[in-house]
Design a protein around this motif. Structure first.
Motif, PDB file in Angstrom:
ATOM      1  N   LYS A  46       0.838  -1.213   0.000  1.00  0.00           N
ATOM      2  CA  LYS A  46       0.000   0.000   0.000  1.00  0.00           C
ATOM      3  C   LYS A  46       0.864   1.251   0.000  1.00  0.00           C
ATOM      4  O   LYS A  46       0.519   2.258  -0.620  1.00  0.00           O
ATOM      5  CB  LYS A  46      -0.926   0.002   1.218  1.00  0.00           C
ATOM      6  CG  LYS A  46      -2.044  -0.999   1.105  1.00  0.00           C
ATOM      7  CD  LYS A  46      -2.887  -1.025   2.365  1.00  0.00           C
ATOM      8  CE  LYS A  46      -3.914  -2.145   2.275  1.00  0.00           C
ATOM      9  NZ  LYS A  46      -4.645  -2.331   3.530  1.00  0.00           N
ATOM     10  N   LYS A  49       1.977   2.978  -3.343  1.00  0.00           N
ATOM     11  CA  LYS A  49       1.040   3.893  -3.998  1.00  0.00           C
ATOM     12  C   LYS A  49       1.011   3.723  -5.515  1.00  0.00           C
ATOM     13  O   LYS A  49       0.820   4.667  -6.255  1.00  0.00           O
ATOM     14  CB  LYS A  49       1.342   5.334  -3.628  1.00  0.00           C
ATOM     15  CG  LYS A  49       1.159   5.589  -2.152  1.00  0.00           C
ATOM     16  CD  LYS A  49       1.306   7.021  -1.808  1.00  0.00           C
ATOM     17  CE  LYS A  49       1.109   7.110  -0.312  1.00  0.00           C
ATOM     18  NZ  LYS A  49       1.084   8.354   0.258  1.00  0.00           N
ATOM     19  N   CYS A  50       1.218   2.504  -5.962  1.00  0.00           N
ATOM     20  CA  CYS A  50       1.120   2.253  -7.400  1.00  0.00           C
ATOM     21  C   CYS A  50       0.131   1.133  -7.701  1.00  0.00           C
ATOM     22  O   CYS A  50      -0.040   0.765  -8.856  1.00  0.00           O
ATOM     23  CB  CYS A  50       2.491   1.947  -7.990  1.00  0.00           C
ATOM     24  SG  CYS A  50       3.265   0.473  -7.327  1.00  0.00           S
ATOM     25  N   PHE A  51      -0.540   0.610  -6.669  1.00  0.00           N
ATOM     26  CA  PHE A  51      -1.506  -0.472  -6.843  1.00  0.00           C
ATOM     27  C   PHE A  51      -2.901   0.030  -6.515  1.00  0.00           C
ATOM     28  O   PHE A  51      -3.096   0.737  -5.533  1.00  0.00           O
ATOM     29  CB  PHE A  51      -1.165  -1.659  -5.932  1.00  0.00           C
ATOM     30  CG  PHE A  51       0.199  -2.243  -6.183  1.00  0.00           C
ATOM     31  CD1 PHE A  51       0.465  -2.955  -7.340  1.00  0.00           C
ATOM     32  CD2 PHE A  51       1.220  -2.073  -5.262  1.00  0.00           C
ATOM     33  CE1 PHE A  51       1.712  -3.494  -7.575  1.00  0.00           C
ATOM     34  CE2 PHE A  51       2.471  -2.608  -5.481  1.00  0.00           C
ATOM     35  CZ  PHE A  51       2.727  -3.316  -6.642  1.00  0.00           C
ATOM     36  N   ASN A  52      -3.874  -0.350  -7.324  1.00  0.00           N
ATOM     37  CA  ASN A  52      -5.256   0.008  -7.013  1.00  0.00           C
ATOM     38  C   ASN A  52      -5.854  -1.054  -6.075  1.00  0.00           C
ATOM     39  O   ASN A  52      -5.208  -2.056  -5.764  1.00  0.00           O
ATOM     40  CB  ASN A  52      -6.084   0.177  -8.295  1.00  0.00           C
ATOM     41  CG  ASN A  52      -6.120  -1.078  -9.135  1.00  0.00           C
ATOM     42  OD1 ASN A  52      -5.924  -2.181  -8.645  1.00  0.00           O
ATOM     43  ND2 ASN A  52      -6.367  -0.902 -10.429  1.00  0.00           N
ATOM     44  N   GLU A  53      -7.087  -0.843  -5.649  1.00  0.00           N
ATOM     45  CA  GLU A  53      -7.719  -1.756  -4.696  1.00  0.00           C
ATOM     46  C   GLU A  53      -7.886  -3.159  -5.272  1.00  0.00           C
ATOM     47  O   GLU A  53      -7.760  -4.152  -4.559  1.00  0.00           O
ATOM     48  CB  GLU A  53      -9.075  -1.200  -4.244  1.00  0.00           C
ATOM     49  CG  GLU A  53      -8.967  -0.006  -3.317  1.00  0.00           C
ATOM     50  CD  GLU A  53      -8.182  -0.323  -2.046  1.00  0.00           C
ATOM     51  OE1 GLU A  53      -8.403  -1.408  -1.459  1.00  0.00           O
ATOM     52  OE2 GLU A  53      -7.353   0.503  -1.644  1.00  0.00           O
ATOM     53  N   GLU A  54      -8.157  -3.238  -6.571  1.00  0.00           N
ATOM     54  CA  GLU A  54      -8.308  -4.540  -7.207  1.00  0.00           C
ATOM     55  C   GLU A  54      -6.991  -5.320  -7.168  1.00  0.00           C
ATOM     56  O   GLU A  54      -6.966  -6.512  -6.855  1.00  0.00           O
ATOM     57  CB  GLU A  54      -8.771  -4.363  -8.654  1.00  0.00           C
ATOM     58  CG  GLU A  54      -9.028  -5.657  -9.383  1.00  0.00           C
ATOM     59  CD  GLU A  54      -9.448  -5.425 -10.822  1.00  0.00           C
ATOM     60  OE1 GLU A  54      -9.547  -6.422 -11.536  1.00  0.00           O
ATOM     61  OE2 GLU A  54      -9.667  -4.262 -11.220  1.00  0.00           O
ATOM     62  N   SER A  55      -5.887  -4.633  -7.453  1.00  0.00           N
ATOM     63  CA  SER A  55      -4.568  -5.276  -7.416  1.00  0.00           C
ATOM     64  C   SER A  55      -4.215  -5.705  -5.999  1.00  0.00           C
ATOM     65  O   SER A  55      -3.675  -6.799  -5.790  1.00  0.00           O
ATOM     66  CB  SER A  55      -3.488  -4.328  -7.937  1.00  0.00           C
ATOM     67  OG  SER A  55      -3.676  -4.033  -9.286  1.00  0.00           O
ATOM     68  N   LEU A  56      -4.500  -4.856  -5.040  1.00  0.00           N
ATOM     69  CA  LEU A  56      -4.214  -5.197  -3.646  1.00  0.00           C
ATOM     70  C   LEU A  56      -5.052  -6.397  -3.194  1.00  0.00           C
ATOM     71  O   LEU A  56      -4.559  -7.261  -2.457  1.00  0.00           O
ATOM     72  CB  LEU A  56      -4.454  -3.993  -2.738  1.00  0.00           C
ATOM     73  CG  LEU A  56      -3.452  -2.855  -2.901  1.00  0.00           C
ATOM     74  CD1 LEU A  56      -3.919  -1.636  -2.119  1.00  0.00           C
ATOM     75  CD2 LEU A  56      -2.070  -3.273  -2.463  1.00  0.00           C
TER      76      LEU A  56
END
Length: 82
Positions: A46, A49-56
């Protein structure tokens, strides 16, 4: 007859299993500083700051099914990158 006997013995010698003996056994015990829980790894992701919620969410599912746990030691080179 002699040729057949030689062929049979030769085939038997080629096909037989050669025993393998264990001469030594050692394991590596990683230091406690290398241990990271899944929550720690997700927090590191997290902070990137390069991943969206779907990726996380996908990463969390992969971690849950990875067979690793809170006592898993992660190499410092990998954790340092995160």
């Amino acid at each position: 007859k002699t040729t057949a006997l030689i062929l049979v013995v030769g085939a038997w010698m080629v096909r037989r299993d050669n025993p393998i003996y264990l001469l030594s056994f050692a394991t590596f015990k990683a230091p406690d500083e290398w241990k990271c829980s899944h929550d720690d790894i997700m927090e590191m992701m997290k902070r990137q700051k390069c991943f969206n919620e779907e990726s996380l969410g996908f990463m969390q599912r992969i971690l849950d099914r990875s067979g690793t746990g809170p006592a898993t030691a992660w190499p410092p080179g990998i954790v340092r990158c995160l």
